[in-house]
Write a protein that holds these residues in place. Structure first.
Motif, PDB file in Angstrom:
ATOM      1  N   LYS A  61       0.838  -1.211   0.000  1.00 18.31           N
ATOM      2  CA  LYS A  61       0.000   0.000   0.000  1.00 18.31           C
ATOM      3  C   LYS A  61       0.866   1.251   0.000  1.00 18.31           C
ATOM      4  N   LEU A  62       1.914   1.257   0.828  1.00 14.24           N
ATOM      5  CA  LEU A  62       2.804   2.418   0.879  1.00 14.24           C
ATOM      6  C   LEU A  62       3.586   2.583  -0.422  1.00 14.24           C
ATOM      7  N   ASP A  63       3.975   1.475  -1.035  1.00 13.73           N
ATOM      8  CA  ASP A  63       4.646   1.551  -2.336  1.00 13.73           C
ATOM      9  C   ASP A  63       3.737   2.193  -3.382  1.00 13.73           C
ATOM     10  N   ALA A  64       2.465   1.771  -3.374  1.00 11.08           N
ATOM     11  CA  ALA A  64       1.506   2.345  -4.322  1.00 11.08           C
ATOM     12  C   ALA A  64       1.302   3.832  -4.050  1.00 11.08           C
ATOM     13  N   GLU A  65       1.223   4.196  -2.784  1.00 11.41           N
ATOM     14  CA  GLU A  65       1.053   5.606  -2.437  1.00 11.41           C
ATOM     15  C   GLU A  65       2.286   6.412  -2.839  1.00 11.41           C
ATOM     16  N   GLY A  66       3.463   5.824  -2.652  1.00 13.31           N
ATOM     17  CA  GLY A  66       4.703   6.488  -3.069  1.00 13.31           C
ATOM     18  C   GLY A  66       4.739   6.696  -4.576  1.00 13.31           C
ATOM     19  N   GLU A  67       4.301   5.688  -5.324  1.00 13.21           N
ATOM     20  CA  GLU A  67       4.244   5.821  -6.785  1.00 13.21           C
ATOM     21  C   GLU A  67       3.261   6.905  -7.191  1.00 13.21           C
ATOM     22  N   LYS A  68       2.121   6.950  -6.513  1.00 17.06           N
ATOM     23  CA  LYS A  68       1.120   7.983  -6.796  1.00 17.06           C
ATOM     24  C   LYS A  68       1.707   9.375  -6.535  1.00 17.06           C
ATOM     25  N   LEU A  69       2.423   9.516  -5.422  1.00 14.66           N
ATOM     26  CA  LEU A  69       3.046  10.804  -5.114  1.00 14.66           C
ATOM     27  C   LEU A  69       4.127  11.155  -6.132  1.00 14.66           C
ATOM     28  N   SER A  70       4.849  10.159  -6.611  1.00 14.51           N
ATOM     29  CA  SER A  70       5.876  10.392  -7.622  1.00 14.51           C
ATOM     30  C   SER A  70       5.247  10.897  -8.918  1.00 14.51           C
ATOM     31  N   VAL A  71       4.137  10.289  -9.313  1.00 14.03           N
ATOM     32  CA  VAL A  71       3.426  10.738 -10.521  1.00 14.03           C
ATOM     33  C   VAL A  71       2.934  12.170 -10.336  1.00 14.03           C
ATOM     34  N   GLU A  72       2.376  12.449  -9.171  1.00 18.03           N
ATOM     35  CA  GLU A  72       1.877  13.800  -8.888  1.00 18.03           C
ATOM     36  C   GLU A  72       3.020  14.813  -8.902  1.00 18.03           C
TER      37      GLU A  72
END
Length: 108
Positions: A61-72
């Motif tokens: 879940k944290l990896d996915a959130e980190g990826e989302k933040l990276s895209v943002e």
């Protein structure tokens, strides 16, 4: 052999049998203790496996959130570059239009 010898031999055999039964009871108690310990360890192992699965899910879940933040972040970095360029272009176009209108009204 006499009856006394046979009685003595029978008593030795009975003593040996009693000792073997006592040893068997002790071994049974020790086996029961080991089985109980094994069950406790198995339960703890299952608990640790469940906690490990929970932590793995949380990490995912944290990896996915980190990826989302990276895209943002990449999106915002692009916007930081293009928005001022768009504003500058609009400002230059506005100044050019106002200048063209001013020249048109002043010359005619």
């Amino acid at each position: 052999m006499t009856a006394a010898d046979l009685n003595l031999e029978a008593e030795k055999i009975h003593a040996e049998i009693s000792k073997l039964i006592s040893d068997s009871i002790k071994l049974h108690a020790e086996t029961s203790k080991l089985i109980t310990e094994n069950l406790k360890l198995s339960a703890e192992n299952a608990k640790l496996a469940a906690e490990s699965a929970k932590l793995t899910a949380e990490r995912t879940k944290l990896d996915a959130e980190g990826e989302k933040l990276s895209v943002e972040t990449r999106k915002l970095n692009r916007e930081i570059f293009w928005y001022p360029l768009g504003i500058a272009t609009a400002l230059v176009g506005s100044v050019a239009a106002i200048t063209a209108l001013a020249i048109r009204y002043l010359l005619y």
